[in-house]
Enzyme design. Sequence first.
Site, PDB file in Angstrom:
ATOM      1  N   LYS A 115      40.917  48.360  34.860  1.00  0.00           N
ATOM      2  CA  LYS A 115      40.900  47.154  34.027  1.00  0.00           C
ATOM      3  C   LYS A 115      40.222  47.391  32.690  1.00  0.00           C
ATOM      4  O   LYS A 115      40.615  46.814  31.682  1.00  0.00           O
ATOM      5  CB  LYS A 115      40.214  45.993  34.767  1.00  0.00           C
ATOM      6  CG  LYS A 115      41.094  45.400  35.844  1.00  0.00           C
ATOM      7  CD  LYS A 115      40.667  44.003  36.217  1.00  0.00           C
ATOM      8  CE  LYS A 115      41.576  43.448  37.279  1.00  0.00           C
ATOM      9  NZ  LYS A 115      41.080  42.207  37.868  1.00  0.00           N
ATOM     10  N   LYS A 207      51.687  48.624  41.432  1.00  0.00           N
ATOM     11  CA  LYS A 207      51.656  47.443  42.299  1.00  0.00           C
ATOM     12  C   LYS A 207      52.132  46.203  41.531  1.00  0.00           C
ATOM     13  O   LYS A 207      52.004  46.151  40.306  1.00  0.00           O
ATOM     14  CB  LYS A 207      50.272  47.276  42.937  1.00  0.00           C
ATOM     15  CG  LYS A 207      49.277  46.609  42.117  1.00  0.00           C
ATOM     16  CD  LYS A 207      47.949  46.436  42.821  1.00  0.00           C
ATOM     17  CE  LYS A 207      47.061  45.824  41.756  1.00  0.00           C
ATOM     18  NZ  LYS A 207      45.717  45.659  41.946  1.00  0.00           N
ATOM     19  N   LYS A 210      49.822  40.376  38.215  1.00  0.00           N
ATOM     20  CA  LYS A 210      49.940  39.200  37.355  1.00  0.00           C
ATOM     21  C   LYS A 210      50.099  39.608  35.893  1.00  0.00           C
ATOM     22  O   LYS A 210      50.613  38.851  35.088  1.00  0.00           O
ATOM     23  CB  LYS A 210      48.660  38.353  37.470  1.00  0.00           C
ATOM     24  CG  LYS A 210      48.429  37.736  38.847  1.00  0.00           C
ATOM     25  CD  LYS A 210      47.001  37.185  38.937  1.00  0.00           C
ATOM     26  CE  LYS A 210      46.704  36.613  40.302  1.00  0.00           C
ATOM     27  NZ  LYS A 210      45.265  36.411  40.528  1.00  0.00           N
TER      28      LYS A 210
HETATM   29  P1  TYM Z   1      43.251  38.886  43.171  1.00  0.00           P
HETATM   30  O1  TYM Z   1      43.114  37.540  42.582  1.00  0.00           O
HETATM   31  O2  TYM Z   1      43.576  40.031  42.267  1.00  0.00           O
HETATM   32  O3  TYM Z   1      44.341  38.870  44.309  1.00  0.00           O
HETATM   33  C1  TYM Z   1      44.290  37.917  45.344  1.00  0.00           C
HETATM   34  C2  TYM Z   1      44.708  38.540  46.650  1.00  0.00           C
HETATM   35  O4  TYM Z   1      46.044  39.051  46.541  1.00  0.00           O
HETATM   36  C3  TYM Z   1      46.075  40.409  46.953  1.00  0.00           C
HETATM   37  N1  TYM Z   1      47.080  41.124  46.147  1.00  0.00           N
HETATM   38  C4  TYM Z   1      48.070  41.850  46.671  1.00  0.00           C
HETATM   39  N2  TYM Z   1      48.409  42.107  47.945  1.00  0.00           N
HETATM   40  C5  TYM Z   1      49.490  42.880  48.150  1.00  0.00           C
HETATM   41  N3  TYM Z   1      50.240  43.394  47.144  1.00  0.00           N
HETATM   42  C6  TYM Z   1      49.938  43.165  45.844  1.00  0.00           C
HETATM   43  N4  TYM Z   1      50.681  43.663  44.860  1.00  0.00           N
HETATM   44  C7  TYM Z   1      48.797  42.352  45.567  1.00  0.00           C
HETATM   45  N5  TYM Z   1      48.213  41.918  44.418  1.00  0.00           N
HETATM   46  C8  TYM Z   1      47.159  41.172  44.800  1.00  0.00           C
HETATM   47  C9  TYM Z   1      44.681  40.933  46.666  1.00  0.00           C
HETATM   48  O5  TYM Z   1      44.390  42.082  47.435  1.00  0.00           O
HETATM   49  C10 TYM Z   1      43.829  39.742  47.060  1.00  0.00           C
HETATM   50  O6  TYM Z   1      43.606  39.724  48.443  1.00  0.00           O
HETATM   51  N6  TYM Z   1      38.565  40.472  43.861  1.00  0.00           N
HETATM   52  C11 TYM Z   1      39.613  39.626  44.410  1.00  0.00           C
HETATM   53  C12 TYM Z   1      39.206  38.177  44.581  1.00  0.00           C
HETATM   54  C13 TYM Z   1      37.918  37.946  45.293  1.00  0.00           C
HETATM   55  C14 TYM Z   1      37.710  38.047  46.683  1.00  0.00           C
HETATM   56  C15 TYM Z   1      36.333  37.689  46.909  1.00  0.00           C
HETATM   57  C16 TYM Z   1      38.520  38.403  47.765  1.00  0.00           C
HETATM   58  C17 TYM Z   1      36.743  37.575  44.731  1.00  0.00           C
HETATM   59  N7  TYM Z   1      35.786  37.402  45.695  1.00  0.00           N
HETATM   60  C18 TYM Z   1      35.781  37.720  48.171  1.00  0.00           C
HETATM   61  C19 TYM Z   1      37.947  38.406  49.045  1.00  0.00           C
HETATM   62  C20 TYM Z   1      36.590  38.068  49.228  1.00  0.00           C
HETATM   63  C21 TYM Z   1      40.805  39.684  43.475  1.00  0.00           C
HETATM   64  O7  TYM Z   1      40.689  39.994  42.329  1.00  0.00           O
HETATM   65  O8  TYM Z   1      41.949  39.245  44.030  1.00  0.00           O
END
Ligand code: TYM
Length: 344
Positions: A115, A207, A210
């Site tokens: 990032k 992957k 967004k």
């Molecule tokens: P974020 O917002 O990037 O994504 C949310 C969830 O979607 C999953 N994900 C995917 N799974 C499969 N294939 C993909 N291409 C894909 N893109 C995204 C992510 O693995 C995630 O589960 N750091 C986290 C948010 C967070 C969090 C937490 C999660 C903050 N605090 C505590 C669990 C526990 C994040 O940026 O997710």
Amino acid sequence: MAAFEQRVFSGVQPTGNLHLGNYLGAIQKFVDLQDAYDCMYCVVDMHAITVWQNPLELKNNIREVTAAYLAAGIDAKKHIVFNQSRVPQHAELAWVFNCVARMGWLNRMTQFKEKAGKDRENASVGLFAYPALMAADILVYRGTHVPVGDDQKQHLELSRDIAQKFNNDFSESIAGNGHEDGFFPLPEPLITGPATRVMSLRDGSKKMSKSDPSDLSRIKLSDDADQIATKIRKARTDPEPLPSEKKGLEGRREAENLVGIYAALAGTSAEAVLSEFGGGQFSTFKQALADLCIDKLAPITAEMRKLQADPGHIDSVLANGGDRAEVLARKTMDAVKDIVGFIR
Ligand code: TYM
């Protein structure tokens, strides 16, 4: 080590463009876990601002993620749905964890490197410290199980390291304050099923995300049936027909990705999908995939639209969830203050 009450915690960032990867890797699993666990599903708005967000869009995006949770079938009465910034203990515990986590640990985080890119000097301090806040999100509720996509695995390992180090660094104080051995549980990642890493529809080595500049790379939860059908039709593939066994997918990332998506949407395995479509043309499979995708997503998209038309309702769900979350978070934070040696 103490026996911990089981609790699921997970979160999604409100940064717009919610996509099929978020749904299959996370939200669909959140829904499935509701019968077996007490669950907390958070809209992690404080994580979102580690990269600048337009304030008006941020509000809309917080409501979009909340609407997706509810439309997918999360029961906000039985479980807790809220946005992170409402519960100040996330930031309080994150500060303590900033002092527990080591620079070396955070320096190894691949997501920060990706990032921040080449211009690391210009990345926010928040982006660097992000995983300590993520550990705080989970541990302020002493969460034990965390459903996430594969890309969050390293962050989850770091959460476990932070919990472990806190337990060790303060072991005497933990005992002295009347807590059992090991104040924090070591949270377990739940990364299961055929779509833990959904790839871009345009490039099977990246992957689905967004922020990909190509809208054709992802299926969004706001896409209509025509858009979904077009994106799947245009998805990159190779000239070979589908194999009948999983081994035949080796080295064929785009094909493997589409088969994984189909399996996750149908609630089956890649093997079962191949035994049905193996040997057939890609065009036939793509048509079936588009139909299935529309079938599964259209009701969710329609319900999201309905919910988003009534922001007052969404905000009241978040307020209610925030109040209930704070009761739990305060209890943990009070204990942490005693353990660390703060006066309260
Ligand atoms: P974020 O917002 O990037 O994504 C949310 C969830 O979607 C999953 N994900 C995917 N799974 C499969 N294939 C993909 N291409 C894909 N893109 C995204 C992510 O693995 C995630 O589960 N750091 C986290 C948010 C967070 C969090 C937490 C999660 C903050 N605090 C505590 C669990 C526990 C994040 O940026 O997710």
